[in-house]
Design an enzyme around this catalytic site. Structure first.
Site, mmCIF file in Angstrom:
data_model
loop_
_atom_site.group_PDB
_atom_site.id
_atom_site.type_symbol
_atom_site.label_atom_id
_atom_site.label_comp_id
_atom_site.label_asym_id
_atom_site.label_seq_id
_atom_site.Cartn_x
_atom_site.Cartn_y
_atom_site.Cartn_z
ATOM 1 N N TRP A 238 0.921 -1.151 0.078
ATOM 2 C CA TRP A 238 -0.115 -0.197 0.010
ATOM 3 C C TRP A 238 1.039 1.243 -0.115
ATOM 4 O O TRP A 238 1.667 1.527 0.934
ATOM 5 C CB TRP A 238 -1.024 -0.032 1.360
ATOM 6 C CG TRP A 238 -1.812 1.160 1.503
ATOM 7 C CD1 TRP A 238 -2.734 1.450 0.738
ATOM 8 C CD2 TRP A 238 -2.024 1.842 2.802
ATOM 9 N NE1 TRP A 238 -3.644 2.368 1.023
ATOM 10 C CE2 TRP A 238 -3.372 2.433 2.362
ATOM 11 C CE3 TRP A 238 -1.592 1.848 3.989
ATOM 12 C CZ2 TRP A 238 -3.593 3.536 3.443
ATOM 13 C CZ3 TRP A 238 -1.962 2.606 4.845
ATOM 14 C CH2 TRP A 238 -3.083 3.395 4.550
ATOM 15 N N ASP B 91 -0.260 -5.394 9.528
ATOM 16 C CA ASP B 91 -1.363 -4.347 9.084
ATOM 17 C C ASP B 91 -2.578 -5.106 8.520
ATOM 18 O O ASP B 91 -2.364 -5.702 7.449
ATOM 19 C CB ASP B 91 -1.002 -3.319 7.989
ATOM 20 C CG ASP B 91 -1.955 -2.391 7.609
ATOM 21 O OD1 ASP B 91 -2.972 -2.374 8.061
ATOM 22 O OD2 ASP B 91 -1.509 -1.570 6.448
ATOM 23 N N ALA C 98 -6.335 -4.493 7.243
ATOM 24 C CA ALA C 98 -7.384 -3.751 6.986
ATOM 25 C C ALA C 98 -8.523 -4.332 6.342
ATOM 26 O O ALA C 98 -9.810 -3.623 5.990
ATOM 27 C CB ALA C 98 -6.967 -2.633 6.135
ATOM 28 N N LYS D 281 -13.471 -1.025 6.115
ATOM 29 C CA LYS D 281 -13.744 -1.753 5.111
ATOM 30 C C LYS D 281 -14.863 -2.980 5.707
ATOM 31 O O LYS D 281 -15.913 -3.094 5.257
ATOM 32 C CB LYS D 281 -12.813 -2.751 4.395
ATOM 33 C CG LYS D 281 -11.407 -1.750 4.313
ATOM 34 C CD LYS D 281 -11.424 -0.806 3.126
ATOM 35 C CE LYS D 281 -10.222 0.051 3.228
ATOM 36 N NZ LYS D 281 -9.731 0.725 2.103
HETATM 37 C C1 LIG Z 1 -3.026 -2.069 3.772
HETATM 38 C C2 LIG Z 1 -3.895 -0.919 4.285
HETATM 39 N N1 LIG Z 1 -3.882 -0.573 5.631
HETATM 40 C C3 LIG Z 1 -4.365 0.489 5.951
HETATM 41 C C4 LIG Z 1 -5.414 0.965 5.439
HETATM 42 C C5 LIG Z 1 -6.108 2.071 6.018
HETATM 43 O O1 LIG Z 1 -7.279 2.317 6.088
HETATM 44 P P1 LIG Z 1 -8.059 3.495 6.944
HETATM 45 O O2 LIG Z 1 -7.154 4.612 7.293
HETATM 46 O O3 LIG Z 1 -9.177 3.925 5.685
HETATM 47 O O4 LIG Z 1 -8.706 2.795 7.935
HETATM 48 C C6 LIG Z 1 -5.733 0.584 4.027
HETATM 49 C C7 LIG Z 1 -6.832 1.267 3.263
HETATM 50 O O5 LIG Z 1 -6.847 1.264 2.175
HETATM 51 C C8 LIG Z 1 -4.937 -0.402 3.604
HETATM 52 O O6 LIG Z 1 -5.215 -0.833 2.440
#
Ligand SMILES: Cc1ncc(COP(=O)(O)O)c(C=O)c1O
Length: 394
Positions: free
Chosen positions: A127, A208, A210, A243
């Site tokens: 990401w 991580d 998500a 999500k």
């Molecule tokens: C790998 C990963 N980590 C963290 C996030 C963080 O998501 P949010 O800050 O919207 O909760 C995302 C969102 O796209 C993600 O794909």
């Protein structure tokens, strides 16, 4: 001050959102931004969330501050959802954050303060915000081999060989499930082998997660992370409720730091709360309270899980349908990986110029690295997308 300022580089995902919004062609297809969509293109509020919000509206009598680390009830339900009983609760310091991004940011900020010399090992690719935050904090990043584009799967040997070079105290970032952007996940055996690497090197895993529930199921998606947590002395987890609860704009996130029980845990919790204080003081409460309301009520939990299962089924069905449509138009199995991968994303083997061609000639929007959001596909657009990919990729 502003006269000498140059604009910061724009995030490639945010950039694509702007281009899509400005496109007036009715046939445009958004496979860029990472939000779940229904067959009719909506990102609805889940029914379980609406029900929880109705209860909160009725019962809540104060909007006073909660605590720097957020609400203890939210910590408990998220700890259970993510870690299950892999580690004793007394070993886990929890801290609510604004979204999963906030959790990633606060964890890396803690690393920067405590062990600024630590290197951050990041899968290639990952990401984009991982590298952006690491760079922003001035931490040293090392990319490790992760995705084998030719095979459409993990470069297992490359990954294990690279991570064997990590040193004690280094931080190794792993995606808990539904790897973003590739959709290629670690197998149960990979997680076991990684635990061996952490034992041998003394590096610290940072998971991580998500997309729990978007891959194989809520429990299945956490298995790898839990098996690792049960073996290593210390581990960091950044989790998002954006999500799987559809709470994107409410900014639901949490840090779970697995430590030794007693003083180390208390110090870690105090440090995380302190870092919240410096950044934004109190984390948002509404989304966290919605999650807590759902997960402490059997009926709401069942309703939420059924909705989550339906989202996952739709994405899996889209993957199969696109892989089949691509097989039909190309006469080859080279896109079979799309059906085999999990979560919201797959990475198409395209150049940036081909992504631009898909956008300009076919009104199909992908992120510039070829990341495709399979939740953005519909029964109607799958044949259109398959034809365009076949045409552009030749
Ligand atoms: C790998 C990963 N980590 C963290 C996030 C963080 O998501 P949010 O800050 O919207 O909760 C995302 C969102 O796209 C993600 O794909």
């Amino acid at each position: 001050m502003f006269k000498t300022l140059t604009a910061p580089p724009q995030d490639k995902i945010i950039q694509i959102m702007g281009l899509y919004a400005a496109d007036t062609r009715p046939e445009k297809v958004d496979l860029g931004v990472g939000v779940y969509r229904t067959e009719d293109g909506r990102t609805p509020v889940m029914a379980a969330v609406k029900a929880a919000e109705a209860r909160i509206l009725q019962a809540q009598e104060s909007k006073g501050y909660v605590a720097l680390a957020g609400d203890a009830g939210f910590h408990a339900v998220m700890r259970g959802l993510i870690l299950g009983d892999a580690v004793a609760p007394e070993r886990v310091a929890a801290c609510a954050t604004p979204g999963g991004t906030g959790a990633v940011r606060q964890i890396l900020e803690m690393v920067q303060r405590l062990t600024p010399e630590a290197r951050i090992w990041v899968p290639s690719p990952s990401w984009p915000n991982h590298a952006a935050i690491t760079g922003h904090l001035g931490l040293a990043q090392v990319d490790y081999r992760y995705y084998d584009a030719d095979a459409g799967g993990i470069d297992r040997d490359g990954m294990l060989a690279d991570l064997a070079q990590a040193q004690k105290g280094d931080i190794v970032l792993l995606h808990g499930c539904c790897h973003n952007p590739t959709g290629a996940d670690l197998s149960a055996q990979d997680w076991v082998d990684l635990a061996g690497v952490f034992e041998a090197t003394g590096a610290i895993p940072f998971v991580d997660i998500a997309y729990q529930g978007f891959g194989e199921g809520l429990e299945e998606d956490a298995q790898g992370l839990r098996s690792l947590a049960a073996r290593v002395p210390e581990m960091l987890v950044a989790a998002s409720g954006s999500k799987n609860f559809g709470l994107y704009r409410e900014r639901v996130g949490i840090i779970l730091a697995v430590t030794d029980p007693g003083k180390p845990r208390d110090v870690a919790a105090a440090m995380l709360a302190h870092l919240n204080r410096q950044s934004f003081a109190f984390p948002p409460d509404h989304g966290a309270r919605v999650v807590e309301t759902i997960l402490t009520d059997a009926e709401l939990t069942a309703q939420w899980q059924a909705e989550l299962d339906a989202m996952r089924s739709r994405m899996t069905a889209n993957r199969r349908a696109l892989a089949e449509a691509l097989r039909a138009v190309t006469g080859s199995d080279r896109f079979g990986f799309v059906a085999a991968q999990r979560g919201m994303f797959s990475l198409l083997p395209v150049t940036e110029a081909q992504v631009a061609q898909l956008r300009e000639d076919h009104a199909i929007y992908l992120v510039s690295d070829g990341r495709m959001n399979v939740a953005g596909l519909t029964e109607k657009t799958i044949p259109q997308v398959a034809r365009a990919i076949a045409q552009v990729l030749g």
